[in-house]
Scaffold this motif. Structure first.
Motif: not given
Ligand code: FAD
Length: 313
Positions: A82-109
């Motif tokens: 979808k060529s998204a502008a950003a991905v937002l998740v809530s900062a729960t321990p589980e979602n922070k892990e999801i966020a980190g993994r997503t950023a690695v897959k996207l080559g972003s930060g």
């Protein structure tokens, strides 16, 4: 306008308040698109639409059979497709892990524990126990941002809430860790600590018997919180700790009973709208951030307050 993906936190068909906060933040950046794992109820869809979701992407409930990896694959796929502008998740321990993994897959930060974000995707952090505010921005790829619950007030604004099912072929790696059993946490009648409109917290001044805190909380329909000193002493479970290494709360009313107001405690509650302290020490640091204070013995003050509230019901 580019889509801003918001991973939806939901339980028993009900959306969690933090998701509504994320949708509010997403509207500043672009077009909010909610991402739901599992079949959303009509109530859930309506709520997401009420808070501005233009799209609702639904992914198979099967993703929930595994630990975090499939959700990261889902978010990365959607962000690319979808060529998204950003991905937002809530900062729960589980979602922070999801966020980190997503950023690695996207080559972003990835930015975690964010307390605010603007239309330019500049995120705000509150660090060193809230004594310093910093700003940060992801400079490469699609930013993945984990926002703290209760940091951004949720405001309704109608969105189209158009539902689109997402098909996803999970990798073998994503299916490596499967959840074999789930045990539902016993939930009392009190509201969830991070979502409650009123929180009554107790500290070392309370002592072993927390019923004085619980009774006041129940009179007000509030959640119970505790300082780390009280938790470390084994007087109340760790899940109820408020502060830097506990939960962050931002209720309309926060009542601190026998809590000195150490900076690490303040970090978790200082954004509360009205703060009331009961403390026998007129020099206690909590008084610096309190709107109202009673200088006295909480074992005398709190029961009187509870009685008075119950009388007026
Ligand atoms: C890395 C790190 C992380 C931490 N994270 C957290 C955190 O997440 N949350 C947190 O809370 N702390 C945290 N702490 C601990 C923090 O520094 C304090 O030690 C703690 O918050 C103190 O808890 P307290 O206010 O209950 O106890 P105290 O500081 O001992 O204060 C007790 C207060 O009760 C009052 N009092 C006593 N008896 C009565 C009475 N009968 N009536 C009225 N008032 C009374 C006293 O005047 C005093 O102000 C952390 C510390 C570190 C180093």
């Amino acid at each position: 306008m580019a889509e801003v993906l918001v991973l939806v936190d939901h339980v028993d068909g009900q959306v969690k308040k933090v998701t509504l906060e994320l949708l509010t933040a997403a509207r500043r950046i672009g077009e909010p698109a909610a991402v739901v794992v599992g079949e959303p109820t009509d109530e859930l869809k309506a709520k997401l639409g009420e808070y501005g979701a233009e799209k609702i992407y639904t992914a198979p409930a099967e993703l929930d059979d595994y630990v975090v990896a499939p959700k990261a694959e889902l978010l990365a796929k959607l962000a690319n497709d979808k060529s998204a502008a950003a991905v937002l998740v809530s900062a729960t321990p589980e979602n922070k892990e999801i966020a980190g993994r997503t950023a690695v897959k996207l080559g972003s930060g990835v930015l975690t524990d964010v307390v605010d974000i603007n239309s330019e995707l500049v995120a705000e952090h509150s660090i060193f126990g809230g004594s310093i505010i910093t700003h940060a921005k992801v400079t490469k790829g699609v930013p993945v941002v984990a926002v703290r619950p209760n940091a951004i007030p949720a405001e309704p604004s109608a969105g189209a809430a158009a539902v689109e099912a997402v098909e996803i072929e999970l990798s073998d790696a994503a299916k490596a860790a499967r959840i074999t059993d789930r045990v539902k946490q016993e939930k009392g009648a009190r509201p969830e600590l991070t979502e409650a409109a009123i929180v009554v917290s107790g500290g070392r001044g309370v002592g072993e018997d927390f019923s004085v805190v619980e009774n006041l909380a129940d009179a007000l329909g509030a959640a119970v919180g505790a300082s780390r000193a009280a938790v470390d002493a084994g007087w109340y479970p760790h899940a109820f700790q408020v502060g830097q290494t506990g939960k962050t709360v931002s209720p309309n009313l926060y009542i601190a009973l026998g809590i000195s107001g150490a900076i690490q405690h303040r970090a978790g509650m200082q954004t509360s709208k009205t703060i009331v302290a009961v403390n026998k020490d007129p020099e206690a640091p909590i008084l610096e951030i309190s709107d109202f204070a009673v200088i006295g013995d909480l074992h005398k003050v709190a029961p009187q307050l509870t009685e008075e509230i119950n009388k007026r019901k």
